[in-house]
Enzyme design. Structure first.
Site, PDB file in Angstrom:
ATOM      1  N   SER A 100       0.701  -1.264  -0.080  1.00 55.41           N
ATOM      2  CA  SER A 100       0.006  -0.020   0.228  1.00 55.41           C
ATOM      3  C   SER A 100       0.656   1.286   0.222  1.00 55.41           C
ATOM      4  O   SER A 100       1.469   1.349  -0.740  1.00 55.41           O
ATOM      5  CB  SER A 100      -1.086  -0.053   1.189  1.00 55.41           C
ATOM      6  OG  SER A 100      -2.049   0.809   0.983  1.00 55.41           O
ATOM      7  N   ASP A 240      -2.300   6.182  -3.513  1.00 61.40           N
ATOM      8  CA  ASP A 240      -1.312   5.741  -2.740  1.00 61.40           C
ATOM      9  C   ASP A 240      -0.973   4.534  -3.604  1.00 61.40           C
ATOM     10  O   ASP A 240      -1.416   4.180  -4.770  1.00 61.40           O
ATOM     11  CB  ASP A 240      -1.651   5.275  -1.561  1.00 61.40           C
ATOM     12  CG  ASP A 240      -2.681   3.910  -1.529  1.00 61.40           C
ATOM     13  OD1 ASP A 240      -3.495   3.862  -2.650  1.00 61.40           O
ATOM     14  OD2 ASP A 240      -2.761   3.230  -0.694  1.00 61.40           O
ATOM     15  N   ASP A 242      -1.042   1.292  -3.964  1.00 63.87           N
ATOM     16  CA  ASP A 242      -1.515   0.346  -4.487  1.00 63.87           C
ATOM     17  C   ASP A 242      -3.359   0.543  -4.992  1.00 63.87           C
ATOM     18  O   ASP A 242      -4.087  -0.002  -5.418  1.00 63.87           O
ATOM     19  CB  ASP A 242      -1.865  -0.995  -3.614  1.00 63.87           C
ATOM     20  CG  ASP A 242      -2.791  -0.594  -2.448  1.00 63.87           C
ATOM     21  OD1 ASP A 242      -2.712   0.580  -2.089  1.00 63.87           O
ATOM     22  OD2 ASP A 242      -3.339  -1.738  -1.731  1.00 63.87           O
ATOM     23  N   ASP A 244      -5.942   1.849  -3.549  1.00 66.87           N
ATOM     24  CA  ASP A 244      -7.211   1.633  -2.646  1.00 66.87           C
ATOM     25  C   ASP A 244      -7.431   3.094  -1.773  1.00 66.87           C
ATOM     26  O   ASP A 244      -8.635   2.893  -1.269  1.00 66.87           O
ATOM     27  CB  ASP A 244      -7.147   0.393  -1.753  1.00 66.87           C
ATOM     28  CG  ASP A 244      -6.041   0.414  -0.651  1.00 66.87           C
ATOM     29  OD1 ASP A 244      -5.392   1.676  -0.473  1.00 66.87           O
ATOM     30  OD2 ASP A 244      -6.239  -0.259   0.474  1.00 66.87           O
TER      31      ASP A 244
END
Length: 448
Positions: A100, A240, A242, A244
């Site tokens: 992340s 960010d 990833d 999400d």
């Protein structure tokens, strides 16, 4: 052995903590636990742009194949793409290799079930139990019963189409800046906004394996804030690593965090009659300004512990449609089963387009109250002292009375360090600064 899984999967420094061996074991145990065994199981595997992703993917896939399951490799796509495509492709599970917003040396492995939801604690514990048992009773098929690796080339395209379809409107005429954090959104976000007709200006979209989240993206939005103004954009979005989560920037270069995004979207959805039970789900860390704004708009708020998994639990339990965190994890449950940065960005852009109001105007629905956070060092066995010591309890009540409904006192024990976090919100920054420091000193003194 201590618990392998944290609040968001298994995470650690790649190749020392999160090793290829551990990735293999997680693939093998995860494939065994998450599939019914009555058919040839299918498990999706994706990754972000970290250099360690290739190593961990190879090991994870080997583990999946070793129990006779198929591994469908999606390549570099956002985490929410895995959640969505697990459902669409009829897979038994999905796995995302990402840490992340963490620095490049970290990586993580996160599982989704066949409905695209993060795993329950019980399922995670069962995966760990299988590993610790030495894979007792786990089959080792041979010959034609081994699994195959399949490369799914349409994954990114399918996810982009889904994200675009969530708004059903052209974004022509909008100038939009995107900060892709040199991460998993570097193709998906750029293509989605471009295909919807927006004029886009992009930074940090050249991942080299080592520059993910490096002074960029949602944890470092300063560059985007300047870039939006410089390029005369209507808005900007920072993802960010990833993708999400997502934060926005208005046309004047002001940060529009998750609290603002939630309030803007809740107000808009309520006006359309699409906010389930007129309720927004937030965590205790959301600014009191959000609560006040929602009250003014006759929107109910359901408040959970910190963590998007607790937000999702509340949404699923009560059937609510919108929830999230100040950090930019926003869940539109009508669209996806997890936080989705691209879907969030597209919703905000579509609201600007449909209402004809600027993002600066829209964010005026909420006024942020000044907030101060002070750490008080306490021994691990005294982290609940604020609930037990009569003098501290009395002092908190006194402070809350002084704030007179226009502020609050919140004390949260740290889950990882010997300290409690003393947070105050109120209308007067100097006043709450003094209160927070005094309360932190009082707590520390009581512990010594």
């Amino acid at each position: 052995m201590s618990r392998l899984f944290g609040t968001d999967g298994v995470r650690g420094i790649a190749n020392t903590e999160l090793t290829a061996e551990l990735a293999y074991n997680l693939g093998r145990a995860g494939a065994y636990v998450l599939t019914e065994g009555t058919h040839k199981p299918k498990i999706l595997v994706a990754k972000d742009t970290r250099i360690s992703g290739d190593m961990l993917e190879a090991a994870l896939v080997a583990g999946i194949l070793s129990v006779g399951a198929e591994a469908v490799c999606l390549g570099v796509v956002p985490t929410p793409a895995v959640a969505h495509l697990t459902r669409v492709y009829g897979a038994d599970a999905g796995v995302m290799i990402s840490a992340s917003h963490n620095p490049v040396e970290y990586n993580g492995i996160k599982f989704f079930d066949d409905k695209g939801y993060k795993l329950s604690d019980d399922l995670e514990d069962e995966i760990q139990r299988v590993i610790e048992s030495g894979f007792e009773n786990v089959p080792s098929p041979t010959g034609a019963n081994l699994g195959r690796e399949i490369i799914e080339k349409a994954a990114l395209e399918d996810y982009i189409s889904f994200a675009k379809d969530t708004i059903g409107i052209s974004l022509e005429g909008l100038r939009v800046a995107l900060d892709c954090a040199n991460g998993a959104s570097h193709e998906a976000a750029v293509r989605a906004f471009r295909e919807l007709g927006a004029e886009i200006f992009v930074i940090n979209d050249n991942p080299d394996g080592t520059n993910i989240n490096e002074n960029c993206g949602s944890t470092h939005p300063e560059e985007l804030m300047e870039y939006v103004v410089k390029k005369k954009c209507h808005m900007g979005f920072a993802f960010d690593g990833d993708a999400d989560r997502c934060l926005a920037v208005d046309e004047q270069g002001n940060l529009v965090d998750g609290d603002f995004i939630l309030t803007i979207c809740a107000k808009y959805l309520k006006e359309l009659g699409r906010l389930k039970d007129d309720t927004l789900v937030v965590t205790v860390m959301s600014n009191l300004g959000l609560m006040i704004a929602c009250k003014n708009e006759k929107i109910n708020t359901a408040v959970t512990k910190v963590g998007d998994r607790y937000v999702l639990e509340e949404m699923l339990a009560k059937g609510y449609s919108l929830g999230g965190e100040q950090s930019g994890h926003i869940i539109f449950l009508d669209h996806n089963s997890t936080g989705d940065g691209l879907v969030t960005a597209l919703q905000v852009a579509s609201i600007v387009k449909r209402t004809g109001k600027s993002l600066f105007e829209l964010k005026n629905v909420m006024k942020v109250l000044p907030q101060v956070l002070v750490n008080a060092k306490v021994p691990n066995n005294m982290k609940n002292i604020h609930e037990e010591d009569e003098e501290i309890i009395a002092e908190i009540k006194k402070m809350e009375a002084a704030l007179d409904g226009c502020g609050r006192v919140l004390i949260r024990p740290s889950g990882t360090e010997p300290l409690v976090r003393v947070m105050l919100e109120g209308e007067n920054q100097a006043e709450i600064d003094e209160m927070a420091h005094n309360l932190a000193k009082m707590i520390e003194a009581k512990c010594n």
